[in-house]
Design a protein around this motif. Structure first.
Motif, PDB file in Angstrom:
ATOM      1  N   GLY A 150      -1.186   5.854  -6.635  1.00  0.00           N
ATOM      2  CA  GLY A 150      -0.343   4.949  -5.869  1.00  0.00           C
ATOM      3  C   GLY A 150      -1.090   3.938  -5.031  1.00  0.00           C
ATOM      4  O   GLY A 150      -0.468   3.110  -4.357  1.00  0.00           O
ATOM      5  N   TRP A 151      -2.422   3.980  -5.052  1.00  0.00           N
ATOM      6  CA  TRP A 151      -3.232   3.034  -4.277  1.00  0.00           C
ATOM      7  C   TRP A 151      -3.512   1.805  -5.141  1.00  0.00           C
ATOM      8  O   TRP A 151      -4.346   1.826  -6.030  1.00  0.00           O
ATOM      9  N   GLY A 152      -2.808   0.723  -4.855  1.00  0.00           N
ATOM     10  CA  GLY A 152      -2.935  -0.486  -5.642  1.00  0.00           C
ATOM     11  C   GLY A 152      -3.756  -1.548  -4.935  1.00  0.00           C
ATOM     12  O   GLY A 152      -4.648  -1.247  -4.137  1.00  0.00           O
ATOM     13  N   ILE A 153      -3.456  -2.795  -5.228  1.00  0.00           N
ATOM     14  CA  ILE A 153      -4.204  -3.917  -4.658  1.00  0.00           C
ATOM     15  C   ILE A 153      -3.703  -4.176  -3.246  1.00  0.00           C
ATOM     16  O   ILE A 153      -2.561  -4.600  -3.052  1.00  0.00           O
ATOM     17  N   ASP A 154      -4.552  -3.906  -2.276  1.00  0.00           N
ATOM     18  CA  ASP A 154      -4.200  -4.158  -0.879  1.00  0.00           C
ATOM     19  C   ASP A 154      -4.880  -5.452  -0.428  1.00  0.00           C
ATOM     20  O   ASP A 154      -5.422  -6.205  -1.243  1.00  0.00           O
ATOM     21  N   ALA A 155      -4.866  -5.714   0.868  1.00  0.00           N
ATOM     22  CA  ALA A 155      -5.434  -6.967   1.386  1.00  0.00           C
ATOM     23  C   ALA A 155      -6.921  -7.084   1.098  1.00  0.00           C
ATOM     24  O   ALA A 155      -7.448  -8.193   0.946  1.00  0.00           O
ATOM     25  N   ASP A 156      -7.637  -5.959   1.018  1.00  0.00           N
ATOM     26  CA  ASP A 156      -9.069  -5.981   0.732  1.00  0.00           C
ATOM     27  C   ASP A 156      -9.358  -6.047  -0.760  1.00  0.00           C
ATOM     28  O   ASP A 156     -10.500  -6.288  -1.160  1.00  0.00           O
ATOM     29  N   GLY A 157      -8.360  -5.808  -1.582  1.00  0.00           N
ATOM     30  CA  GLY A 157      -8.575  -5.791  -3.014  1.00  0.00           C
ATOM     31  C   GLY A 157      -9.387  -4.571  -3.448  1.00  0.00           C
ATOM     32  O   GLY A 157      -9.703  -3.686  -2.652  1.00  0.00           O
ATOM     33  N   MET A 158      -9.701  -4.513  -4.725  1.00  0.00           N
ATOM     34  CA  MET A 158     -10.485  -3.399  -5.277  1.00  0.00           C
ATOM     35  C   MET A 158     -11.956  -3.665  -4.996  1.00  0.00           C
ATOM     36  O   MET A 158     -12.742  -4.078  -5.852  1.00  0.00           O
ATOM     37  N   ALA A 159     -12.340  -3.386  -3.741  1.00  0.00           N
ATOM     38  CA  ALA A 159     -13.613  -3.863  -3.196  1.00  0.00           C
ATOM     39  C   ALA A 159     -14.835  -3.235  -3.856  1.00  0.00           C
ATOM     40  O   ALA A 159     -15.922  -3.816  -3.813  1.00  0.00           O
ATOM     41  N   MET A 185       3.880   2.967  -8.331  1.00  0.00           N
ATOM     42  CA  MET A 185       3.468   2.529  -7.000  1.00  0.00           C
ATOM     43  C   MET A 185       4.669   2.080  -6.174  1.00  0.00           C
ATOM     44  O   MET A 185       5.694   1.648  -6.712  1.00  0.00           O
ATOM     45  N   GLU A 186       4.511   2.176  -4.860  1.00  0.00           N
ATOM     46  CA  GLU A 186       5.487   1.665  -3.908  1.00  0.00           C
ATOM     47  C   GLU A 186       4.839   0.576  -3.071  1.00  0.00           C
ATOM     48  O   GLU A 186       3.607   0.487  -2.984  1.00  0.00           O
ATOM     49  N   ASP A 187       5.654  -0.228  -2.430  1.00  0.00           N
ATOM     50  CA  ASP A 187       5.119  -1.330  -1.632  1.00  0.00           C
ATOM     51  C   ASP A 187       4.299  -0.823  -0.450  1.00  0.00           C
ATOM     52  O   ASP A 187       3.277  -1.430  -0.097  1.00  0.00           O
ATOM     53  N   GLU A 188       4.715   0.274   0.154  1.00  0.00           N
ATOM     54  CA  GLU A 188       4.031   0.807   1.328  1.00  0.00           C
ATOM     55  C   GLU A 188       3.890   2.318   1.218  1.00  0.00           C
ATOM     56  O   GLU A 188       4.754   3.000   0.649  1.00  0.00           O
ATOM     57  N   GLY A 194      -0.969   7.629  10.744  1.00  0.00           N
ATOM     58  CA  GLY A 194       0.155   6.865  11.258  1.00  0.00           C
ATOM     59  C   GLY A 194       0.186   5.414  10.835  1.00  0.00           C
ATOM     60  O   GLY A 194       1.181   4.716  11.046  1.00  0.00           O
ATOM     61  N   SER A 195      -0.891   4.926  10.220  1.00  0.00           N
ATOM     62  CA  SER A 195      -0.918   3.540   9.751  1.00  0.00           C
ATOM     63  C   SER A 195      -0.233   3.432   8.389  1.00  0.00           C
ATOM     64  O   SER A 195       0.161   4.442   7.790  1.00  0.00           O
ATOM     65  N   ILE A 196      -0.103   2.217   7.908  1.00  0.00           N
ATOM     66  CA  ILE A 196       0.601   1.956   6.652  1.00  0.00           C
ATOM     67  C   ILE A 196      -0.334   1.291   5.661  1.00  0.00           C
ATOM     68  O   ILE A 196      -0.996   0.301   5.983  1.00  0.00           O
ATOM     69  N   TRP A 197      -0.426   1.855   4.480  1.00  0.00           N
ATOM     70  CA  TRP A 197      -1.108   1.193   3.367  1.00  0.00           C
ATOM     71  C   TRP A 197      -0.104   0.268   2.695  1.00  0.00           C
ATOM     72  O   TRP A 197       1.016   0.688   2.374  1.00  0.00           O
ATOM     73  N   LYS A 198      -0.483  -0.965   2.461  1.00  0.00           N
ATOM     74  CA  LYS A 198       0.401  -1.926   1.827  1.00  0.00           C
ATOM     75  C   LYS A 198      -0.186  -2.384   0.499  1.00  0.00           C
ATOM     76  O   LYS A 198      -1.294  -2.923   0.457  1.00  0.00           O
ATOM     77  N   ASN A 199       0.568  -2.128  -0.563  1.00  0.00           N
ATOM     78  CA  ASN A 199       0.218  -2.693  -1.861  1.00  0.00           C
ATOM     79  C   ASN A 199       0.721  -4.129  -1.868  1.00  0.00           C
ATOM     80  O   ASN A 199       1.904  -4.397  -2.109  1.00  0.00           O
ATOM     81  N   THR A 200      -0.195  -5.051  -1.570  1.00  0.00           N
ATOM     82  CA  THR A 200       0.214  -6.443  -1.365  1.00  0.00           C
ATOM     83  C   THR A 200       0.560  -7.140  -2.664  1.00  0.00           C
ATOM     84  O   THR A 200       1.188  -8.195  -2.650  1.00  0.00           O
ATOM     85  N   VAL A 201       0.133  -6.575  -3.791  1.00  0.00           N
ATOM     86  CA  VAL A 201       0.459  -7.127  -5.107  1.00  0.00           C
ATOM     87  C   VAL A 201       1.087  -6.016  -5.935  1.00  0.00           C
ATOM     88  O   VAL A 201       0.507  -4.941  -6.078  1.00  0.00           O
ATOM     89  N   LEU A 202       2.283  -6.257  -6.450  1.00  0.00           N
ATOM     90  CA  LEU A 202       2.932  -5.305  -7.354  1.00  0.00           C
ATOM     91  C   LEU A 202       3.692  -6.077  -8.423  1.00  0.00           C
ATOM     92  O   LEU A 202       4.126  -7.215  -8.194  1.00  0.00           O
TER      93      LEU A 202
END
Length: 519
Positions: A150-159, A185-188, A194-202
């Motif tokens: 479920g860990w997709g492309i976030d703001a840092d990308g696939m670094a 995957m889900e958007d968040e 307590g923080s949120i992972w955001k999949n910024t691209v789906l």
């Protein structure tokens, strides 16, 4: 030392900003009056005289291709065009042969709309270097597991891809789980702190498990929406393997989807067929005329290195308790034809190092539920049984045939480790000592460590995995994403293996001296 290729101003001008476009292009096609390359370029399976090249268009188009040994394309060689058509999801690839050894090769694509030949794309350019015919320093990287859990492309990308690219390796071995077709995957995602992972691209294909051919294709296209992935693809050849998540978790003949409500298609064989078609369409893996869908193969990378890519998926028996005491189809994991091929190719190899790229580890215990096993080991620490018997046969052959300098590279378990297999500490002892190196994930959840089975005497030399306090399925942002960096010295022929993390920290290393075969 950084050896990352950067195009000169001359190359950019000659390519009509082509190389820049390959590094900063839109991830998905936008409406345009002329064709667009939607997912960059790739090269792969490069050897002394050739390699595969790949791209994809946004519409049916005739794709013109040319290669050159100069970034200005002053000595361009035109190749026969290939049509990008819907039956192949508009992807095109070809084997370029007859190239000089140890040479930078620049390749360029231009697409013309099949409905309007005057509608022509901007060019797009990639680069690779052919293998050397004489000894020189060789560098490669390996890892596995992209966009899993479920860990997709976030703001840092696939670094981790960007970190690997900074070393400018000659090539990259993707050791399997190249996609996660079973990983919706889900958007968040809420994290433990307590923080949120955001999949910024789906895209829609990633919001459910893959069942149709187009959904399997979409898994590949999703990964190539990441800037870091496309940038590395443009300059580093990738040699692909597959494992289970290209189809569905832990698939074998015993996989039963009856109770899995995520799937309306319950036939694993049909899912495998669709997944295999997408795998070969969307990656620059070579064609094998005798068996077009074959994944196992050998790539010779000059006089010091042969790489043997295994397929532990396609020919295995069903996942079982793995304790059979006699060889049968039920105990196969390589299968008879692949085993015969591997023995023959290993025996014929004249390379100093014989790298065996395996999509699963040998001695790590990988379970499939409570009683079945997914990999080779069966956790009983005893004599070779089940799938261990086939590996015992291979190790005995390597010793008897006096095949030296075999080193195993693998992924699958989502952490990094180094194992030394010592017959003096093993239950099965008819083999010569060897190393197995584990790395991954590239951009997926971090797990482990797994238990080691004592049948082949593995000794744990290093491990980096989540602590008990950290838990499992850590996101890429936790930093426990790993790859391996391998250097072979052209003068001494020594092989140095480094285990690295996403931040480019060297965690552990070892330098191996080549052994001479006995006369």
């Amino acid at each position: 030392m950084t050896r990352l290729y950067k195009p000169s101003r001359r190359a950019v001008l000659a390519g009509g900003t082509a190389f820049a476009a390959s590094l900063a292009m839109p991830a998905i096609s936008r409406a345009s009056s002329r064709p667009i390359f939607t997912h960059g370029v790739q090269s792969g399976d490069v050897d002394v005289s050739g390699g595969m090249i790949w791209t994809r268009t946004d519409r049916p188009a005739r794709v013109m291709m040319e290669v050159s040994t100069t970034e200005s394309f002053a000595d361009t060689r035109h190749l026969a065009p290939i049509d990008a058509v819907p039956s192949r999801d508009l992807a095109v690839k070809r084997l370029v042969e007859g190239l000089p050894s140890d040479q930078d090769i620049f390749y360029r694509f231009v697409a013309a709309d099949l409905q309007d030949v005057n509608s022509v794309s901007e060019p797009i350019i990639g680069r690779f270097r052919t293998a050397p015919a004489a000894r020189r320093d060789v560098r490669f990287v390996w890892s596995g597991d992209t966009a899993g859990q479920g860990w997709g492309i976030d703001a840092d990308g696939m670094a981790t891809y960007a970190t690997m690219a900074r070393h400018q390796p000659d090539f990259f071995i993707h050791s399997g789980d190249t996609i996660y077709a079973d990983g919706a995957m889900e958007d968040e995602v809420a994290l433990a702190d307590g923080s949120i992972w955001k999949n910024t691209v789906l895209i829609d294909e990633k919001r459910k498990v893959a069942e149709t051919l187009d959904e399997f294709r979409g898994q590949w296209k999703y990964n190539m929406m990441d800037d870091h992935v496309r940038e590395m693809n443009a300059i580093v050849p990738t040699y692909y393997q597959w494992d289970d998540h290209e189809v569905v978790n832990n698939w074998s003949a015993s996989k039963d989807l009856t109770a899995d409500d995520r799937y309306t298609e319950k036939s694993v064989a049909l899912l495998q067929s669709r997944a295999a078609q997408a795998f070969h369409e969307m990656s620059p893996i070579r064609f094998t005329p005798q068996e077009p869908g074959r994944v196992y193969r050998k790539i010779g990378y000059g006089p010091m290195l042969d790489v043997f890519f295994l397929d532990l998926r396609s020919y295995r028996g069903a996942n079982t308790e793995n304790v059979q005491e006699s060889v049968s189809d039920a105990t196969r994991i390589l299968g008879q034809e692949q085993m015969a091929w591997l023995k023959r190719e290993l025996a014929q190899s004249q390379a100093t190092w014989k790298v065996i790229a395996s999509d699963m580890p040998l001695g790590l215990v990988v379970r499939d539920g409570d009683t079945k096993f997914e990999a080779v080991a069966n956790a009983d620490d005893g004599a070779a049984k089940g799938r261990e018997m086939e590996i015992a046969e291979l190790l005995r052959f390597i010793k008897t045939a006096n095949i030296t300098n075999t080193v195993w590279f693998t992924a699958d378990v989502h952490y990094t480790a180094a194992h030394y297999y010592d017959p003096n500490k093993a239950q099965f002892q008819d083999f010569e000592p060897f190393w197995e190196f584990v790395s991954g994930p590239l951009h997926a959840g971090t797990f482990g460590p797994n238990a080691l089975d004592g049948t082949f005497g593995p000794e744990l030399k290093f491990v980096k995995a989540p602590t008990e306090e950290q838990g499992v399925n850590l996101p890429p942002s936790a930093g426990l994403q790993f790859f391996g960096l391998v250097d072979i010295d052209g003068a001494t022929q020594q092989m140095t293996v480094r285990l690295m993390d996403r931040a480019d920290t060297e965690l552990w290393s070892v330098t191996l001296d080549p052994m001479q075969a006995a006369i």
